[in-house]
Design a protein around this motif. Sequence first.
Motif, PDB file in Angstrom:
ATOM      1  N   LEU A 217       0.974  -1.268  -0.077  1.00 14.69           N
ATOM      2  CA  LEU A 217      -0.232   0.084   0.002  1.00 14.69           C
ATOM      3  C   LEU A 217       0.799   1.278  -0.192  1.00 14.69           C
ATOM      4  O   LEU A 217       0.591   2.300  -0.675  1.00 14.69           O
ATOM      5  N   ASP A 218       1.893   1.152   0.442  1.00 16.38           N
ATOM      6  CA  ASP A 218       2.973   2.348   0.608  1.00 16.38           C
ATOM      7  C   ASP A 218       3.495   2.357  -0.532  1.00 16.38           C
ATOM      8  O   ASP A 218       3.690   3.514  -1.142  1.00 16.38           O
ATOM      9  N   ALA A 219       3.852   1.162  -1.209  1.00 14.68           N
ATOM     10  CA  ALA A 219       4.497   1.277  -2.450  1.00 14.68           C
ATOM     11  C   ALA A 219       3.436   1.926  -3.519  1.00 14.68           C
ATOM     12  O   ALA A 219       3.754   2.708  -4.485  1.00 14.68           O
ATOM     13  N   ALA A 220       2.022   1.649  -3.587  1.00 15.36           N
ATOM     14  CA  ALA A 220       1.040   2.280  -4.345  1.00 15.36           C
ATOM     15  C   ALA A 220       1.029   3.711  -4.101  1.00 15.36           C
ATOM     16  O   ALA A 220       0.735   4.331  -5.138  1.00 15.36           O
ATOM     17  N   ASP A 226       4.119   9.512  -9.168  1.00 14.30           N
ATOM     18  CA  ASP A 226       4.677   9.237 -10.606  1.00 14.30           C
ATOM     19  C   ASP A 226       3.670   8.854 -11.719  1.00 14.30           C
ATOM     20  O   ASP A 226       4.004   8.709 -12.792  1.00 14.30           O
ATOM     21  N   GLY A 227       2.376   8.806 -11.133  1.00 15.36           N
ATOM     22  CA  GLY A 227       1.367   8.815 -12.107  1.00 15.36           C
ATOM     23  C   GLY A 227       0.864   7.503 -12.295  1.00 15.36           C
ATOM     24  O   GLY A 227       0.238   7.350 -13.436  1.00 15.36           O
ATOM     25  N   ASP A 319       8.058  -0.779 -12.178  1.00 14.87           N
ATOM     26  CA  ASP A 319       8.617  -0.099 -13.280  1.00 14.87           C
ATOM     27  C   ASP A 319       9.079  -0.965 -14.464  1.00 14.87           C
ATOM     28  O   ASP A 319       8.944  -0.965 -15.689  1.00 14.87           O
ATOM     29  N   ARG A 320       9.785  -2.203 -14.110  1.00 12.54           N
ATOM     30  CA  ARG A 320       9.974  -3.191 -14.887  1.00 12.54           C
ATOM     31  C   ARG A 320       8.771  -3.804 -15.820  1.00 12.54           C
ATOM     32  O   ARG A 320       8.658  -3.959 -17.004  1.00 12.54           O
TER      33      ARG A 320
END
Length: 324
Positions: A217-220, A226-227, A319-320
């Motif tokens: 959730l923190d990553a989201a 960054d959109g 990102d990958r």
Amino acid sequence: MSALTLSKAINTGLRHILENDPSTIVMGQDVGGLGGVFRVTDGLQKDFGDQRVMDSPLAESSIIGTAIGLAIRGYRPICEIQFDGFVYPAFNQIVSQLAKIRARSGGEISVPVVIRIPVGGGIGAVEHHSESNEAYFAHTAGLKVVCCSTPQDAHWMLRDAVAGDDPVIFYEPKRRYWSKGEVAEEHPGIGLDRAQVVRRGRDLTLLTYGGMVQTCLDAATAAAEDGHDLEVVDLRSLSPLDMTTITDSVRRTGRCVVVHEAPMFAGLGGEIGTAVTEACFYHLHAPVLRVGGFDTPYPPAKLEDQYLPDLDRILDTVDRSLAW
């Protein structure tokens, strides 16, 4: 609703179970007078007595073997394994007996034993105190394997697990024991074997469970800056998997990353990734990717931050996938 820590939510769940079902027994090392090393069973022996909340010898095989005998005689034992890495002495009782008795008896004998196991790292513990061994038990037919991530789920999933007739491995992420959250007074209506979308998104699905749910959730939240709009699904049940919720999410987003603390080789992420690929092949814009612990024994406490998945490793994998 009331705000409780995850450990207190389990305690109140155990209290409700003991009050309402005289066939239930709590047993394990130091669960009585001490209230468990994480104080999850604090006060229960005082209120229900040492015949309902029993301190066991320091012998996990004895705890589970005794629980199996009690279950055959009509009781519903709730066993506590003090730390995840301490469950191995009971492995034979769990996989050779507990998981097999119903099938071996042609369905005549049920063994409703719930085994509570604090799981995972993040607390700076020593060797054998921070392991993620869910793949061993998810691989064993005859067991339900579940993992809570919030106080609400900790309370209600435990009550559901004890009410059923199947043996259940009930994982509790120890790094979240002190996290607070609302716990509803009425059943929230989501079954023990169902996953839950805890954040809606459109670009990619993060599939995770236990202590990694909050990390995802923190990553989201970070990715949104960054959109990138990430969906987070808390699996809750590891065996069986709720493939309906999983595939509905991945078919909408077209991308999937599985996150868990356990080493990646032969971990649960491999099974989940294969199942998602089979069910969602024509909807995927990129391969299913995984983020997990490294394929090494769990490291000393001073190195666990490098071992455990964190925001950077999750976002790098996102990102990958998005760049595919």
